[in-house]
Scaffold this motif. Structure first.
Motif, PDB file in Angstrom:
ATOM      1  N   UNK A 243       0.532  -0.786   0.335  1.00 20.81           N
ATOM      2  CA  UNK A 243       0.062  -0.107  -0.091  1.00 20.81           C
ATOM      3  C   UNK A 243       0.671   1.053   0.072  1.00 20.81           C
ATOM      4  N   UNK A 244       2.021   1.019   0.891  1.00 23.66           N
ATOM      5  CA  UNK A 244       3.027   2.347   0.909  1.00 23.66           C
ATOM      6  C   UNK A 244       3.385   2.938  -0.267  1.00 23.66           C
ATOM      7  N   UNK A 245       3.647   1.604  -1.289  1.00 27.71           N
ATOM      8  CA  UNK A 245       4.760   1.825  -2.513  1.00 27.71           C
ATOM      9  C   UNK A 245       3.668   2.274  -3.681  1.00 27.71           C
ATOM     10  N   UNK A 246       2.259   2.137  -3.828  1.00 30.93           N
ATOM     11  CA  UNK A 246       1.727   2.462  -3.897  1.00 30.93           C
ATOM     12  C   UNK A 246       1.061   3.692  -3.489  1.00 30.93           C
ATOM     13  N   UNK A 247       1.522   4.276  -2.597  1.00 33.74           N
ATOM     14  CA  UNK A 247       0.880   5.539  -2.412  1.00 33.74           C
ATOM     15  C   UNK A 247       2.242   6.321  -2.981  1.00 33.74           C
ATOM     16  N   UNK A 248       3.317   5.507  -3.411  1.00 34.18           N
ATOM     17  CA  UNK A 248       4.251   6.983  -3.485  1.00 34.18           C
ATOM     18  C   UNK A 248       4.504   6.238  -5.452  1.00 34.18           C
ATOM     19  N   UNK A 249       4.125   5.748  -5.459  1.00 32.99           N
ATOM     20  CA  UNK A 249       4.325   5.755  -7.329  1.00 32.99           C
ATOM     21  C   UNK A 249       2.904   6.114  -7.830  1.00 32.99           C
ATOM     22  N   UNK A 250       1.683   6.668  -7.371  1.00 34.70           N
ATOM     23  CA  UNK A 250       0.617   7.217  -7.300  1.00 34.70           C
ATOM     24  C   UNK A 250       1.039   9.070  -7.424  1.00 34.70           C
ATOM     25  N   UNK A 251       1.840   9.885  -6.248  1.00 37.77           N
ATOM     26  CA  UNK A 251       3.194  10.781  -5.752  1.00 37.77           C
ATOM     27  C   UNK A 251       3.983  10.827  -7.381  1.00 37.77           C
TER      28      UNK A 251
ATOM     29  N   UNK B  50      -2.519   6.583 -17.063  1.00 41.76           N
ATOM     30  CA  UNK B  50      -1.913   5.374 -17.286  1.00 41.76           C
ATOM     31  C   UNK B  50      -1.792   4.405 -15.504  1.00 41.76           C
ATOM     32  N   UNK B  51      -0.959   5.601 -15.266  1.00 41.16           N
ATOM     33  CA  UNK B  51      -0.002   5.186 -13.588  1.00 41.16           C
ATOM     34  C   UNK B  51      -1.044   5.082 -12.735  1.00 41.16           C
ATOM     35  N   UNK B  52      -2.160   6.284 -12.857  1.00 45.80           N
ATOM     36  CA  UNK B  52      -3.771   5.740 -12.123  1.00 45.80           C
ATOM     37  C   UNK B  52      -4.096   4.223 -11.459  1.00 45.80           C
ATOM     38  N   UNK B  53      -4.304   4.686 -12.913  1.00 44.83           N
ATOM     39  CA  UNK B  53      -5.754   2.854 -12.853  1.00 44.83           C
ATOM     40  C   UNK B  53      -4.506   2.147 -12.984  1.00 44.83           C
ATOM     41  N   UNK B  54      -3.574   1.759 -13.469  1.00 48.10           N
ATOM     42  CA  UNK B  54      -2.193   0.544 -12.347  1.00 48.10           C
ATOM     43  C   UNK B  54      -2.511   0.257 -11.156  1.00 48.10           C
ATOM     44  N   UNK B  55      -2.801   1.524 -11.035  1.00 43.81           N
ATOM     45  CA  UNK B  55      -2.362   2.236  -8.662  1.00 43.81           C
ATOM     46  C   UNK B  55      -4.152   1.756  -8.370  1.00 43.81           C
ATOM     47  N   UNK B  56      -4.231   1.742  -9.113  1.00 43.68           N
ATOM     48  CA  UNK B  56      -5.644   1.544  -8.641  1.00 43.68           C
ATOM     49  C   UNK B  56      -6.434   0.698  -8.716  1.00 43.68           C
ATOM     50  N   UNK B  57      -6.559   0.138  -9.574  1.00 47.10           N
ATOM     51  CA  UNK B  57      -6.347  -1.824 -10.341  1.00 47.10           C
ATOM     52  C   UNK B  57      -5.950  -2.548  -9.114  1.00 47.10           C
ATOM     53  N   UNK B  58      -4.890  -2.614  -8.664  1.00 45.76           N
ATOM     54  CA  UNK B  58      -4.373  -2.711  -7.070  1.00 45.76           C
ATOM     55  C   UNK B  58      -5.041  -2.678  -6.183  1.00 45.76           C
ATOM     56  N   UNK B  59      -5.186  -1.720  -5.596  1.00 50.30           N
ATOM     57  CA  UNK B  59      -5.344  -1.086  -4.199  1.00 50.30           C
ATOM     58  C   UNK B  59      -6.806   0.437  -4.826  1.00 50.30           C
ATOM     59  N   UNK B  60      -7.799   0.015  -5.390  1.00 52.50           N
ATOM     60  CA  UNK B  60      -8.695   1.644  -5.279  1.00 52.50           C
ATOM     61  C   UNK B  60      -8.983   2.515  -4.436  1.00 52.50           C
ATOM     62  N   UNK B  61      -8.651   2.336  -3.014  1.00 51.17           N
ATOM     63  CA  UNK B  61      -9.313   3.677  -2.395  1.00 51.17           C
ATOM     64  C   UNK B  61      -7.801   4.024  -1.463  1.00 51.17           C
ATOM     65  N   UNK B  62      -6.847   4.052  -2.469  1.00 53.12           N
ATOM     66  CA  UNK B  62      -5.770   5.033  -2.594  1.00 53.12           C
ATOM     67  C   UNK B  62      -5.852   6.465  -2.331  1.00 53.12           C
ATOM     68  N   UNK B  63      -5.984   6.850  -1.012  1.00 47.64           N
ATOM     69  CA  UNK B  63      -6.746   8.513  -0.739  1.00 47.64           C
ATOM     70  C   UNK B  63      -5.594   9.689  -1.883  1.00 47.64           C
ATOM     71  N   UNK B  64      -4.687  10.028  -1.951  1.00 51.05           N
ATOM     72  CA  UNK B  64      -4.667  10.756  -2.558  1.00 51.05           C
ATOM     73  C   UNK B  64      -4.750  10.332  -4.034  1.00 51.05           C
ATOM     74  N   UNK B  65      -4.725   9.484  -4.844  1.00 51.75           N
ATOM     75  CA  UNK B  65      -5.401   9.338  -6.292  1.00 51.75           C
ATOM     76  C   UNK B  65      -6.765   9.783  -5.926  1.00 51.75           C
TER      77      UNK B  65
END
Length: 641
Positions: free
Chosen positions: A513-521, A538-553
């Motif tokens: 989860x933390x790495x996904x948040x950093x990738x979005x950032x 495209x990168x946001x979608x790759x993050x959200x497909x794994x965890x759609x609850x990332x608050x930053x996105x």
């Protein structure tokens, strides 16, 4: 007269065990022994002088710089004693790791230092250095009780087993995490308390003074309040009294019962504070706190066996060192791996040696038992500790290595195995000198790794490139450097490095989860610099497909919606993400959330209305479903085809 007293201290059987009369006759602190103790204290403290300039790092924020109780100073001490140890940092007890954490005493010392000196990492580092030096003095004193009498009396202090054992322990590079990391004080204090309890146990069986039993109880309890690892001395203390005194069980039993009482009191307090004994009953499903969660039984056992072998390897050859052994710094192991089998063979051999020497009360037998006992609590065999291994976990156990190695070269080899050969002793001294000097040099090389998060995590990704956590932390450090840099080329270089290491973390642990948040950032920063919306989405979608609850996105997509720019691209993104990915994966609420965002920018888009209608149908809101499906048909009559 003195000669007669020393002879009185020797046992009549075997001539190798001792009574404690010769140890506590008031003559221990001779000029030589005082010089040895002072030397050990100074070497231990001076060795870590570079760390005095280092700031807070890693878990220091949990126990000091961002711990609300610690920052209150003396007024926060009751909260420290009466709350779970993470609560001052997290704000509430969250039971993030198995068994919880109750280690208040070292945090109390930090609070006292904050009260008088403020948030000053130099003061905390000085405290660690002083306690570490005191530990060496106590080890030196205790080793006179834990080696044969003739070796203690005849050897010069500077080539004696007690001094060299303590010196080797002081300079061992594997201890850098404990001393250079301020938070490591819990390990130092736990060991110091346990050693003091052991010392007063010997005092008790020598004189049978009840005051010594009180000190056994007090010091073991204080050690436990620093860290629960001191509980292993419940086995170490009676074993030491059995191996190195001739006292019968009736002498040893009171010491054991008092030690047991100290453990019981600690466990009662601990249970009343955190609310449970060993487990909260809540399953730990986060890989970073339960590294075995993706393994079957045989794989878990093989991986534990591998890490136990890794501990032994690091004692002999402490390279490379790392503060991070989180998944998958240690790969999932199978029993066909030769290193797993070698580790098993080494431990079986040690167990055989310990058993053979048990009846003869062998020096080696005791120290192997000591090693097994003190390592057991952090081995992951009896209960999980939240990671595969850690170098600080072997801090207490490493004394066994230092004692065995020193005794072998300085006593057993020249006096027993190769006795009568004049060259053996000088060679043994040279071997020990090379060992100690080499360790001291490597310790000096290792200490600067603790100077900053960048330095620490840089060394970690080199030592353990498959650690998701190390890659995440180093990527985060690079991202922070990017934000602080002013030159654009330098900023780009740091951002690219951050992207690389965050990507590596996600390769190891795709749902981190933390790495996904950093990738979005990082994706958002690239968009801010280059305005490439297609890449961002495209990168946001790759993050959200794994965890759609990332608050930053979510917050960033709201920002993009408010700009009311590129509505078609945003509409396509929301529809594709929600209808083609989230809904089939069962993320119904998350799909509904992003479709509502899609409705803001594409209210007249038939696909968005159709997808919302399908979501409403799945959650049983049939009237709303009918409304949106009808709306979709009106916008595009072919939508149902």
């Amino acid at each position: 007269m003195k000669k007669r007293e020393r002879n009185k201290g020797a046992t009549k059987s075997q001539g190798r065990k001792i009574k404690l009369l010769t140890l506590f006759d008031g003559q221990f602190w001779t000029r030589g022994n005082v010089l040895a103790a002072v030397t050990l204290f100074i070497v231990s403290f001076v060795l870590y002088l570079p760390a005095l300039d280092y700031d807070y790092i890693l878990d220091d924020k949990i126990v000091i710089s961002e711990n609300n109780f610690t920052k209150e100073g003396i007024s926060g001490i009751w909260d420290i004693l009466s709350r779970e140890s993470f609560e001052g940092y997290l704000g509430e007890q969250q039971d993030l790791v198995e068994g919880g954490r109750y280690r208040p005493l070292s945090i109390v010392t930090f609070a006292l230092e904050v009260e008088f000196f403020g948030l000053n990492p130099t003061v905390h580092h000085i405290g660690n250095g002083l306690l570490y030096g005191l530990t060496m003095v106590l080890i030196f004193r205790l080793m006179f009780l834990l080696v044969p009498l003739k070796n203690r009396i005849k050897a010069k202090w500077y080539i004696g087993v007690p001094f060299l054992t303590a010196l080797l322990f002081a300079v061992h590079p594997i201890h850098t995490e404990v001393v250079a990391n301020i938070k490591g004080r819990d390990e130092i204090m736990a060991f110091l308390g346990a050693l003091a309890a052991l010392y007063f146990s010997f005092r008790y069986v020598d004189k049978k003074s009840l005051s010594h039993l009180v000190w056994v109880f007090a010091f073991l309890f204080l050690g436990l309040m620093s860290k629960e690892n001191a509980i292993t001395f419940l086995a170490v203390i009676p074993a030491a009294l059995y191996f190195f005194t001739d006292r019968p069980i009736r002498y040893i039993l009171p010491v054991f019962l008092v030690s047991l009482l100290a453990v019981a009191l600690y466990l009662i307090i601990r249970t009343s504070v955190i609310g449970y004994f060993l487990s909260s009953g809540q399953e730990i499903t986060d890989l970073m706190n339960n590294p075995f969660i993706e393994m079957n039984g045989p794989q878990k056992a093989a991986t534990i066996m591998f890490t136990l072998g890794k501990y032994v390897q690091l004692l002999f050859n402490p390279h490379p060192l790392s503060h991070d052994y989180y998944p998958y710094a240690i790969a999932i192991q199978e029993w066909v791996n030769p290193w797993v089998l070698i580790s098993l063979a080494v431990y079986l051999l040690m167990a055989v040696v310990a058993l053979i020497g048990l009846r003869k009360r062998s020096f080696y037998s005791f120290w192997i038992i000591y090693f097994f006992a003190t390592l057991s609590i952090v081995s992951n065999i009896f209960f999980p500790v939240g990671t595969f291994m850690n170098e600080r976990f072997i801090y207490i156990s490493s004394l066994a290595y230092c004692a065995i190695l020193t005794y072998f070269f300085m006593k057993d080899l020249p006096d027993n195995m190769l006795s009568g050969r004049g060259w053996v002793k000088p060679v043994s001294i040279v071997v020990m000198a090379i060992h100690i000097i080499g360790f001291a040099i490597y310790t000096q090389y290792r200490i600067p790794a603790w100077s900053s998060p960048e330095a620490l995590n840089s060394s970690a990704v080199i030592a353990n490139p498959n650690s998701a956590r190390a890659n995440l932390f180093y990527g985060t450090a690079m991202f922070n450097k990017y934000r602080d840099a002013t030159d654009q080329d330098e900023k780009n270089r740091y951002l690219n490095k951050a992207d690389h290491y965050i990507g590596r973390a996600l390769e190891v642990h795709p749902s981190y989860n933390q790495a996904l948040q950093m990738r979005a950032g990082i994706a958002a920063e690239r968009y801010r610099n280059h305005s490439d919306l297609d890449r961002l989405l495209m990168e946001f979608k790759e993050v959200l497909v794994v965890n759609p609850r990332i608050q930053f996105v979510r917050e960033y997509m709201e920002y993009l919606n408010q700009r009311a720019w590129a509505r078609d691209k945003l509409t396509d993104f929301y529809y594709d993400l929600s209808y083609n990915y989230l809904l089939p994966a069962g993320f119904v609420n998350e799909a509904a959330f992003y479709l509502q965002y899609g409705l803001e920018v594409g209210r007249e888009d038939a696909r968005i209305n159709y997808a919302i209608g399908m979501v409403m149908e799945q959650v049983g809101r049939m009237e709303e479903s009918a409304f949106y499906l009808q709306r979709a048909f009106e916008l595009d009559p072919t939508i149902f085809q």
